[in-house]
Design a protein around this motif. Structure first.
Motif, PDB file in Angstrom:
ATOM      1  N   LEU A  18       0.892  -1.152  -0.068  1.00  0.00           N
ATOM      2  CA  LEU A  18       0.163  -0.028  -0.020  1.00  0.00           C
ATOM      3  C   LEU A  18       0.870   1.147  -0.010  1.00  0.00           C
ATOM      4  O   LEU A  18       1.929   1.269   0.723  1.00  0.00           O
ATOM      5  CB  LEU A  18      -0.887  -0.037   1.074  1.00  0.00           C
ATOM      6  CG  LEU A  18      -1.816  -1.162   1.277  1.00  0.00           C
ATOM      7  CD1 LEU A  18      -3.132  -1.021   2.369  1.00  0.00           C
ATOM      8  CD2 LEU A  18      -2.569  -1.534  -0.080  1.00  0.00           C
ATOM      9  N   GLN A  19       0.363   2.249  -0.591  1.00  0.00           N
ATOM     10  CA  GLN A  19       1.088   3.436  -0.830  1.00  0.00           C
ATOM     11  C   GLN A  19       0.980   4.280   0.371  1.00  0.00           C
ATOM     12  O   GLN A  19      -0.128   4.597   1.082  1.00  0.00           O
ATOM     13  CB  GLN A  19       0.453   4.230  -2.063  1.00  0.00           C
ATOM     14  CG  GLN A  19       1.469   5.359  -2.520  1.00  0.00           C
ATOM     15  CD  GLN A  19       2.627   5.003  -2.880  1.00  0.00           C
ATOM     16  OE1 GLN A  19       2.726   3.996  -3.504  1.00  0.00           O
ATOM     17  NE2 GLN A  19       3.661   6.077  -2.933  1.00  0.00           N
ATOM     18  N   GLY A  20       2.019   4.969   0.866  1.00  0.00           N
ATOM     19  CA  GLY A  20       2.009   6.046   1.728  1.00  0.00           C
ATOM     20  C   GLY A  20       2.619   5.674   3.164  1.00  0.00           C
ATOM     21  O   GLY A  20       2.325   4.496   3.692  1.00  0.00           O
ATOM     22  N   CYS A  21       3.449   6.630   3.709  1.00  0.00           N
ATOM     23  CA  CYS A  21       4.195   6.232   5.133  1.00  0.00           C
ATOM     24  C   CYS A  21       4.727   7.694   5.529  1.00  0.00           C
ATOM     25  O   CYS A  21       5.055   8.499   4.945  1.00  0.00           O
ATOM     26  CB  CYS A  21       5.314   5.234   4.745  1.00  0.00           C
ATOM     27  SG  CYS A  21       6.233   4.769   6.570  1.00  0.00           S
ATOM     28  N   LYS A  22       4.462   7.653   6.646  1.00  0.00           N
ATOM     29  CA  LYS A  22       4.799   8.888   7.571  1.00  0.00           C
ATOM     30  C   LYS A  22       6.022   8.779   8.091  1.00  0.00           C
ATOM     31  O   LYS A  22       6.518   9.942   8.537  1.00  0.00           O
ATOM     32  CB  LYS A  22       3.745   9.353   8.891  1.00  0.00           C
ATOM     33  CG  LYS A  22       2.538   9.551   8.502  1.00  0.00           C
ATOM     34  CD  LYS A  22       2.083  10.566   7.638  1.00  0.00           C
ATOM     35  CE  LYS A  22       0.570  10.658   7.491  1.00  0.00           C
ATOM     36  NZ  LYS A  22       0.520  11.958   6.444  1.00  0.00           N
ATOM     37  N   THR A  36       2.137   9.770   0.229  1.00  0.00           N
ATOM     38  CA  THR A  36       0.844   9.356   0.464  1.00  0.00           C
ATOM     39  C   THR A  36      -0.160   9.751  -0.809  1.00  0.00           C
ATOM     40  O   THR A  36      -1.213   9.231  -0.765  1.00  0.00           O
ATOM     41  CB  THR A  36       0.122   9.927   1.497  1.00  0.00           C
ATOM     42  OG1 THR A  36       0.487  11.620   1.534  1.00  0.00           O
ATOM     43  CG2 THR A  36       1.080   9.619   2.823  1.00  0.00           C
ATOM     44  N   HIS A  37       0.319  10.368  -1.771  1.00  0.00           N
ATOM     45  CA  HIS A  37      -0.563  10.927  -3.117  1.00  0.00           C
ATOM     46  C   HIS A  37      -0.070   9.791  -4.137  1.00  0.00           C
ATOM     47  O   HIS A  37      -0.550  10.106  -5.242  1.00  0.00           O
ATOM     48  CB  HIS A  37      -0.451  12.244  -3.360  1.00  0.00           C
ATOM     49  CG  HIS A  37      -0.550  13.274  -2.050  1.00  0.00           C
ATOM     50  ND1 HIS A  37      -1.710  13.390  -1.703  1.00  0.00           N
ATOM     51  CD2 HIS A  37       0.120  14.060  -1.178  1.00  0.00           C
ATOM     52  CE1 HIS A  37      -1.867  14.285  -0.854  1.00  0.00           C
ATOM     53  NE2 HIS A  37      -0.725  14.689  -0.396  1.00  0.00           N
ATOM     54  N   VAL A  66      -0.448  -7.388   4.087  1.00  0.00           N
ATOM     55  CA  VAL A  66      -0.599  -6.170   3.302  1.00  0.00           C
ATOM     56  C   VAL A  66       0.896  -5.481   3.985  1.00  0.00           C
ATOM     57  O   VAL A  66       0.983  -5.592   5.289  1.00  0.00           O
ATOM     58  CB  VAL A  66      -1.798  -5.301   3.866  1.00  0.00           C
ATOM     59  CG1 VAL A  66      -2.926  -5.815   2.834  1.00  0.00           C
ATOM     60  CG2 VAL A  66      -1.866  -5.295   5.361  1.00  0.00           C
ATOM     61  N   SER A  67       1.523  -4.883   3.140  1.00  0.00           N
ATOM     62  CA  SER A  67       2.790  -4.221   3.555  1.00  0.00           C
ATOM     63  C   SER A  67       2.527  -2.834   2.958  1.00  0.00           C
ATOM     64  O   SER A  67       1.636  -2.175   2.707  1.00  0.00           O
ATOM     65  CB  SER A  67       3.869  -4.992   3.021  1.00  0.00           C
ATOM     66  OG  SER A  67       5.035  -4.450   3.483  1.00  0.00           O
ATOM     67  N   GLY A  68       3.881  -2.061   2.730  1.00  0.00           N
ATOM     68  CA  GLY A  68       4.156  -0.648   2.474  1.00  0.00           C
ATOM     69  C   GLY A  68       5.176  -0.271   2.024  1.00  0.00           C
ATOM     70  O   GLY A  68       6.220  -1.229   1.430  1.00  0.00           O
ATOM     71  N   GLY A  69       5.485   1.073   2.018  1.00  0.00           N
ATOM     72  CA  GLY A  69       4.584   2.040   2.700  1.00  0.00           C
ATOM     73  C   GLY A  69       3.997   1.613   4.251  1.00  0.00           C
ATOM     74  O   GLY A  69       4.638   0.660   4.554  1.00  0.00           O
TER      75      GLY A  69
END
Length: 237
Positions: A18-22, A36-37, A66-69
Motif C-alpha cells: 500500500l502507498q504512503g508512509c509517515k 501518500t499521494h 499487506v505491507s507498504g509503505g
C-alpha cells in the motif's frame, strides 16, 4: 502486488503493497512508496478475487499480507478487505511500523488480523529520530502492548545496521523489553543491504547511509546469540 511471496509471513503469500508512509527510514528499500499521494486504486473485491484464485497455492499456512509503505494508514478500508478474506478462509497478516493505533486499527487488529509483523526501528529516542525522521519511538511499543493484550500472534522485525542498530546494548534492551510477551512467535533479523539505493537516486533523494557497511557473518551470529536468550525463535532473512 506480489504473488508467491515467501518472506512476508508464513507460507506462500500474496503481498499487497500500500502507498504512503509517515516515516522516512534511512535504509528504506521502497522509498517510492512513501508519498501518500502516489499509487493506484484497486477495488477490494478485485483483490479478494485474486486472493481466492491463489488459495490452492497458499496451502495450510499461506495467505495475504499487506505491507507498504505503511498499510495501517488505510486501516478503515483494510477492515472490509480483511473481513472478506476471513470469510473466504484466507489467513491475514499486517506488516507495519506500528505508528498508527486508532479505533479503526484496533478493530482490524483485534478482529481480522491473524498475524502482525511489527518493525522495531531503534531502542533509543535519539537513535529512532535519526533513523526514521520522526519523534516518539514509544508509539511502536504502545502498539505492541495492544497486540499483546489481544492475545493474538505477532512477529518482530529488526534491521541490523553495524554501529547503528547492531549494538549489543540495543539488542539486550530489545530483548529485555519483550521477554515476557506471550504473543511473539519469533523475531526476524534483516541484515543491512544497499539494494534500494537506485530508487533513492531515481527520486532525486540523497541516500544518507551510503557509507554504512554490511554486517560480517560474525556480527550476525553474535546478534543472533544475544537475541536467542530472549525469543523463542530468531530468524535471519
Amino acid at each position: 502486488m506480489e504473488s508467491f511471496g515467501t518472506h512476508d509471513g508464513p507460507g506462500i503469500r500474496m503481498v499487497v503493497f500500500l502507498q504512503g508512509c509517515k516515516l522516512k527510514c534511512l535504509y528504506c528499500h521502497n522509498p517510492d512508496s512513501i508519498d501518500t499521494h502516489g499509487g493506484e486504486e484497486h477495488e477490494i473485491e478485485d483483490l479478494v478475487r485474486r486472493a481466492v484464485n491463489m488459495k490452492s497455492y497458499f496451502g495450510k499456512h499461506g495467505g495475504v499480507t499487506v505491507s507498504g509503505g505503511e498499510p495501517l494508514l488505510q486501516s478503515k478500508e483494510l477492515i472490509h478487505f480483511f473481513k472478506r478474506l476471513k470469510e473466504e478462509g484466507i489467513h491475514t497478516n499486517v506488516d507495519t511500523n506500528g505508528r498508527v493505533l486508532n479505533h479503526f486499527t484496533e478493530e482490524l487488529l483485534d478482529n481480522y488480523a491473524d498475524l502482525v509483523m511489527l518493525d522495531i526501528k531503534h531502542m533509543t529516542e535519539e537513535g529512532y529520530q535519526k533513523l526514521v525522521g520522526a519523534k516518539n519511538k514509544e508509539t511502536t511499543f504502545r502498539f505492541a502492548a495492544h497486540r499483546e493484550a489481544s492475545g493474538k500472534k505477532m512477529w518482530l522485525r529488526y534491521v541490523l545496521i553495524p554501529e547503528i542498530t547492531n549494538k549489543p546494548e540495543l539488542l539486550h534492551a530489545m530483548g529485555e523489553h519483550f521477554k515476557n510477551y506471550k504473543t511473539i512467535e519469533k523475531i526476524e533479523l534483516q541484515p543491512y543491504h544497499k539494494l534500494g539505493i537506485h530508487k533513492w537516486e531515481a527520486l532525486g533523494w540523497r541516500y544518507e547511509l551510503e557509507n554504512a557497511r554490511e554486517n560480517t557473518p560474525e556480527e550476525i551470529d553474535a546478534a543472533v546469540a544475544i537475541l536467542d536468550n530472549y525469543f523463542k525463535e530468531v530468524k535471519v532473512n
